[in-house]
Design a protein around this motif. Structure first.
Motif, short mmCIF file in Angstrom:
data_model
loop_
_atom_site.label_atom_id
_atom_site.label_comp_id
_atom_site.label_asym_id
_atom_site.label_seq_id
_atom_site.Cartn_x
_atom_site.Cartn_y
_atom_site.Cartn_z
N THR A 1 0.85 -1.19 0.00
CA THR A 1 0.00 0.00 0.00
C THR A 1 0.88 1.24 0.00
O THR A 1 1.85 1.33 0.75
N GLY A 2 0.55 2.18 -0.88
CA GLY A 2 1.33 3.41 -0.97
C GLY A 2 0.51 4.53 -1.55
O GLY A 2 -0.57 4.32 -2.12
N PRO A 3 1.02 5.76 -1.46
CA PRO A 3 0.29 6.92 -1.98
C PRO A 3 0.47 7.07 -3.49
O PRO A 3 1.52 6.76 -4.04
N ILE A 4 -0.55 7.56 -4.13
CA ILE A 4 -0.47 7.89 -5.55
C ILE A 4 0.28 9.21 -5.68
O ILE A 4 -0.11 10.23 -5.09
N THR A 5 1.38 9.20 -6.41
CA THR A 5 2.21 10.40 -6.52
C THR A 5 1.95 11.19 -7.79
O THR A 5 2.20 12.39 -7.85
N LYS A 6 1.45 10.52 -8.82
CA LYS A 6 1.20 11.22 -10.08
C LYS A 6 0.13 10.47 -10.88
O LYS A 6 0.13 9.24 -10.92
N ILE A 7 -0.76 11.24 -11.48
CA ILE A 7 -1.80 10.67 -12.33
C ILE A 7 -1.56 11.11 -13.76
O ILE A 7 -1.38 12.30 -14.04
N GLY B 1 -2.72 5.92 -16.55
CA GLY B 1 -2.49 5.19 -15.32
C GLY B 1 -2.01 6.08 -14.19
O GLY B 1 -2.08 7.31 -14.28
N VAL B 2 -1.50 5.44 -13.12
CA VAL B 2 -1.03 6.20 -11.95
C VAL B 2 0.30 5.65 -11.48
O VAL B 2 0.60 4.47 -11.65
N PHE B 3 1.10 6.54 -10.87
CA PHE B 3 2.35 6.14 -10.25
C PHE B 3 2.14 6.07 -8.74
O PHE B 3 1.50 6.96 -8.16
N VAL B 4 2.68 5.02 -8.13
CA VAL B 4 2.49 4.78 -6.71
C VAL B 4 3.86 4.66 -6.03
O VAL B 4 4.74 3.94 -6.53
N ARG B 5 4.03 5.37 -4.90
CA ARG B 5 5.27 5.24 -4.15
C ARG B 5 5.19 3.99 -3.28
O ARG B 5 4.32 3.84 -2.43
N LEU B 6 6.13 3.06 -3.51
CA LEU B 6 6.13 1.78 -2.82
C LEU B 6 7.16 1.72 -1.70
O LEU B 6 7.01 0.94 -0.75
N ALA B 7 8.21 2.51 -1.82
CA ALA B 7 9.30 2.57 -0.85
C ALA B 7 10.08 3.84 -1.15
O ALA B 7 9.86 4.47 -2.19
N GLY C 1 6.10 2.67 -8.63
CA GLY C 1 5.54 1.65 -9.49
C GLY C 1 4.44 2.24 -10.34
O GLY C 1 3.86 3.28 -9.98
N PHE C 2 4.16 1.59 -11.47
CA PHE C 2 3.13 2.12 -12.36
C PHE C 2 1.96 1.14 -12.46
O PHE C 2 2.15 -0.06 -12.71
N LEU C 3 0.76 1.67 -12.24
CA LEU C 3 -0.48 0.90 -12.35
C LEU C 3 -1.26 1.41 -13.54
O LEU C 3 -1.67 2.57 -13.58
N HIS C 4 -1.46 0.55 -14.53
CA HIS C 4 -2.14 0.95 -15.76
C HIS C 4 -3.63 1.17 -15.49
O HIS C 4 -4.23 0.55 -14.60
N LEU C 5 -4.21 2.06 -16.27
CA LEU C 5 -5.64 2.39 -16.13
C LEU C 5 -6.51 1.14 -16.17
O LEU C 5 -7.49 1.03 -15.44
N SER C 6 -6.13 0.17 -17.02
CA SER C 6 -6.94 -1.04 -17.15
C SER C 6 -6.96 -1.87 -15.88
O SER C 6 -7.85 -2.70 -15.68
N GLN D 1 -10.79 10.31 -12.53
CA GLN D 1 -12.21 10.13 -12.29
C GLN D 1 -12.44 9.11 -11.17
O GLN D 1 -13.54 9.03 -10.63
N LEU D 2 -11.39 8.37 -10.82
CA LEU D 2 -11.51 7.33 -9.79
C LEU D 2 -10.67 7.61 -8.55
O LEU D 2 -11.07 7.29 -7.43
N VAL D 3 -9.47 8.20 -8.75
CA VAL D 3 -8.53 8.37 -7.64
C VAL D 3 -7.95 9.77 -7.65
O VAL D 3 -8.03 10.50 -8.65
N ASP D 4 -7.32 10.15 -6.53
CA ASP D 4 -6.70 11.46 -6.39
C ASP D 4 -5.22 11.29 -6.01
O ASP D 4 -4.85 10.30 -5.39
#
Length: 261
Positions: A190-196, A200-206, A211-216, A228-231
């Motif tokens: 679990t980590g914060p979304i740093t950039k949208i 997709g979105v980038f998530v700080r893992l450490a 890490g990158f999470l694709h929109l799909s 439209q889904l996350v901030d």
């Protein structure tokens, strides 16, 4: 081929005239005989800004110039600026790729950092670090990492006699954080979304690991953008699907219910 950055052979040439703003020359051999005809493009005539090279060079004058390649029908092109300051050229040629140098940060800009390298000729600033070569961490501006007047060490990437610049990397002397993170593939974090971004979105893992999470992976519903889904700043639970050390990236997937328990 022209526009190579690595230092070329230095030749003695005699100025024979001007073709527009280009300088026409004849190469002079060891016996002082004029041989092949060459050309010094306007931008290679001097590091100084002048309206026309004739302000600096006279017909009949002999100068040193560095070979930079052949153009069109095999005509040799040369750079006078690469040999304009002998002390600068000697300093640049003494540096080798991979060498570690020390210096003082001169200026910090959004596109990179200028560095006074120890031992460079007085009055010059030869070092430059591009933003991607500053740190492994995610930054918005180089000022988050360094400031003017700060002493730093960095690794030489390449020296360019034609620009009088040494491209450096401070990141090369830092441990890649992904090496320590490589065994996390398959883990749920679990980590914060740093950039949208639109896809997709980038998530700080450490620390220093994104890490990158694709929109799909966010939803099966048709949406235009992830916001439209996350901030940004929102915590999200994801599964690490791949840690690619070669490409320096972490691919993420959606964490299923079974992963969350």
């Amino acid at each position: 081929m022209i526009n190579q950055l690595r230092p070329g052979v230095v030749r003695t040439v005699k100025v024979t005239g001007f073709d527009g703003a280009d300088v026409l020359v004849k190469l002079v051999d060891a016996e002082g005989e004029e041989t092949e005809i060459g050309r010094i493009p306007r931008q290679e005539a001097s590091m100084r800004r002048v309206e026309h090279p004739s302000e600096l060079l006279d017909v009949g004058q002999e100068i040193n110039a560095e070979e930079i390649g052949r153009w069109r029908e095999g005509q040799l092109h040369l750079s006078a600026r690469a040999c304009e300051i002998p002390s600068l050229r000697s300093f640049l040629l003494a540096l080798e790729r991979g060498q570690v140098v020390a210096g003082t940060v001169s200026e910090v800009h959004n596109f990179g950092v200028f560095v006074h390298i120890d031992g460079e000729p007085d009055g010059l600033c030869t070092g430059f670090i591009r933003v991607p070569d500053l740190t492994w961490g995610w930054i918005n501006h180089p000022s988050e990492v360094v400031e003017a007047g700060q002493r730093i060490t960095a690794e030489v990437i390449i020296t360019e006699t034609r620009t009088g610049q040494v491209t450096l990397s401070s990141k090369a002397l830092q441990v890649d954080p992904l090496i320590r993170f490589a065994d996390q593939a398959g883990q749920v974090l679990t980590g914060p979304i740093t950039k949208i971004v639109p896809f997709g979105v980038f998530v700080r893992l450490a620390p220093d690991v994104m890490g990158f999470l694709h929109l799909s992976e966010l939803t099966d519903e048709p949406i235009e953008t992830p916001d439209q889904l996350v901030d940004e700043g929102e915590l999200i639970t994801v599964k690490v699907t791949e840690v690619d050390l070669q490409r320096h990236r972490v691919r993420l997937g959606a964490a299923g219910e079974a992963d969350r328990t």
